[in-house]
Structures are given as structure tokens and as C-alpha cells.
Design a protein around this motif. Structure first.
Motif, PDB file in Angstrom:
ATOM      1  N   PHE A   1       1.432   2.372 -11.279  1.00 29.69           N
ATOM      2  CA  PHE A   1       1.180   2.010  -9.890  1.00 29.69           C
ATOM      3  C   PHE A   1      -0.281   2.214  -9.528  1.00 29.69           C
TER       4      PHE A   1
ATOM      5  N   ARG B   1      -3.529   3.695  -7.748  1.00 29.14           N
ATOM      6  CA  ARG B   1      -3.929   5.064  -7.430  1.00 29.14           C
ATOM      7  C   ARG B   1      -4.450   5.153  -5.995  1.00 29.14           C
TER       8      ARG B   1
ATOM      9  N   VAL C   1       5.312   0.557  -2.999  1.00 31.27           N
ATOM     10  CA  VAL C   1       4.805   1.426  -4.061  1.00 31.27           C
ATOM     11  C   VAL C   1       5.415   2.816  -3.949  1.00 31.27           C
TER      12      VAL C   1
ATOM     13  N   SER D   1       9.074   2.573  -4.978  1.00 32.09           N
ATOM     14  CA  SER D   1       9.190   2.272  -6.402  1.00 32.09           C
ATOM     15  C   SER D   1       8.779   3.450  -7.278  1.00 32.09           C
ATOM     16  N   ARG D   2       7.794   4.224  -6.841  1.00 33.96           N
ATOM     17  CA  ARG D   2       7.419   5.421  -7.605  1.00 33.96           C
ATOM     18  C   ARG D   2       8.627   6.356  -7.737  1.00 33.96           C
TER      19      ARG D   2
END
Length: 192
Positions: free
Chosen positions: A38, A40, A48, A51-52
Motif C-alpha cells: 500500500f 506510505r 487503503v 484493505s490494510r
């Protein structure tokens, strides 16, 4: 590009663009071992962040992408919208929501048009898995459109990988949703 056996793909017009496909789903018919990379950026959007959390389980079975709207800088509403899209996609596939990764790209600061997305995903759910194209067949042309971005920078795309029977699947978020079958080198398998 050919889809490996055991994977399905779907694209459709969900109301994010005026014309053309803007939602894609790539899904595995069976459990996978997965990893994801992903941004930074400290200004990561709801897709994001969600999904992380899902990628931490290392068992993603689907990736859905939304084009034309990044769903970034949309606050709590953006978080709820991303989670709802994931729940609806998981429902269509019959998978747990934590096995679905979501990516979106496009305009920043605009909430997702959830009315149109809900209608589209409800219609897709009514059709079920028959709406999906199953591999191995040529599908890159139809699945490459939803994730195309207007960005011209050289930044690297967000990517997720799923390993099924030594086949690596890599839907790229910003460039296109394409499956790239290849045997995973022994050195890579050691990290999974």
C-alpha cells in the motif's frame, strides 16, 4: 492475458463515470494465501485503511476496484461507503468481507455515489456468479478499463497478490486489473 483456472472476473458500469465500466471484481473460487502493498502516504483513503486491515489476514479472495473517485478526504462517510462496497461484493461472492480488498482511484474529496453503486451491485447480486467470467479465458480487454487512471505520474501502483496452486495473481489498482499467472520462485514462497 489469460485468467488462471479458479478465478473469476467482472466489470460493469456502476455510475462513477458517465460511460463505460468503472467497477471491477477479481475473485478466487478457493482459499488463497495473499499479501498486499500500500501507499506510505499519511493521507491514505478509506479503501487503503480498510484493505490494510483485511490484508493482514493473508487470505484475500477478491479485489474490487472503483474508478473515477478516490473516496479520499470524505471523512466517516467515506469509511462507511468503502466498508459497504466491500460487504456487498463479499455478499455477491459468498465470502467473508475480510477476504475482500478494495481500491479506488480518481477525484479526491467527492463522496462515492452510493445510490448508483448500490443499485448496480444489487443488480449484480441478482445475477450472481453468472455475471462473472471464469478462467481460463481471454479477459484482459474487458477487465483493464475500470482501474485506468488519469494520473500520469510514475508512482507505483497499489498491488495485491494471491497465491493459488503456485499461481500468482496480481490485480494492479491504478494501471489495470489484470491477472498475471506465473510460477512463484522458491525464494518468494519462503516469505509466504
Amino acid at each position: 492475458m489469460w485468467w488462471p483456472t479458479g478465478f473469476r472476473a467482472y466489470t460493469g458500469h456502476g455510475g462513477l463515470r458517465k460511460h463505460g465500466d468503472d467497477i471491477s471484481i477479481v475473485a478466487s473460487d478457493r482459499p488463497t494465501i495473499s499479501a498486499a502493498m500500500f501507499t506510505r502516504s499519511l493521507f491514505a483513503g478509506p479503501a487503503v485503511v480498510l484493505s490494510r486491515a483485511h490484508a493482514a489476514g493473508r487470505n484475500l479472495r477478491a479485489v474490487t476496484t472503483l474508478a473515477q473517485n478516490a473516496n479520499v478526504a470524505t471523512g466517516r462517510r467515506g469509511e462507511e461507503n468503502a466498508a459497504e462496497v466491500v460487504r456487498r461484493v463479499a455478499g455477491i461472492l459468498g465470502n467473508p468481507g475480510n477476504e475482500v480488498l478494495i481500491g479506488s482511484t480518481g477525484v479526491i474529496g467527492r463522496p462515492l455515489p452510493m445510490g448508483a453503486i448500490r443499485t448496480h451491485l444489487d443488480e449484480t447480486a441478482n445475477i450472481g456468479l453468472a455475471a462473472f467470467v471464469a478462467g481460463p479465458i481471454e479477459t484482459r480487454a474487458s477487465c483493464s478499463r475500470p482501474g485506468v487512471t488519469s494520473k500520469t505520474s510514475s508512482r507505483k501502483p497499489a498491488a495485491a497478490y494471491a497465491i493459488v496452486d503456485r499461481v500468482r495473481v496480481r490485480p494492479q489498482m491504478y494501471a489495470h486489473a489484470a491477472v498475471q499467472p506465473q510460477v512463484v520462485p522458491r525464494a518468494c514462497r519462503a516469505h509466504w
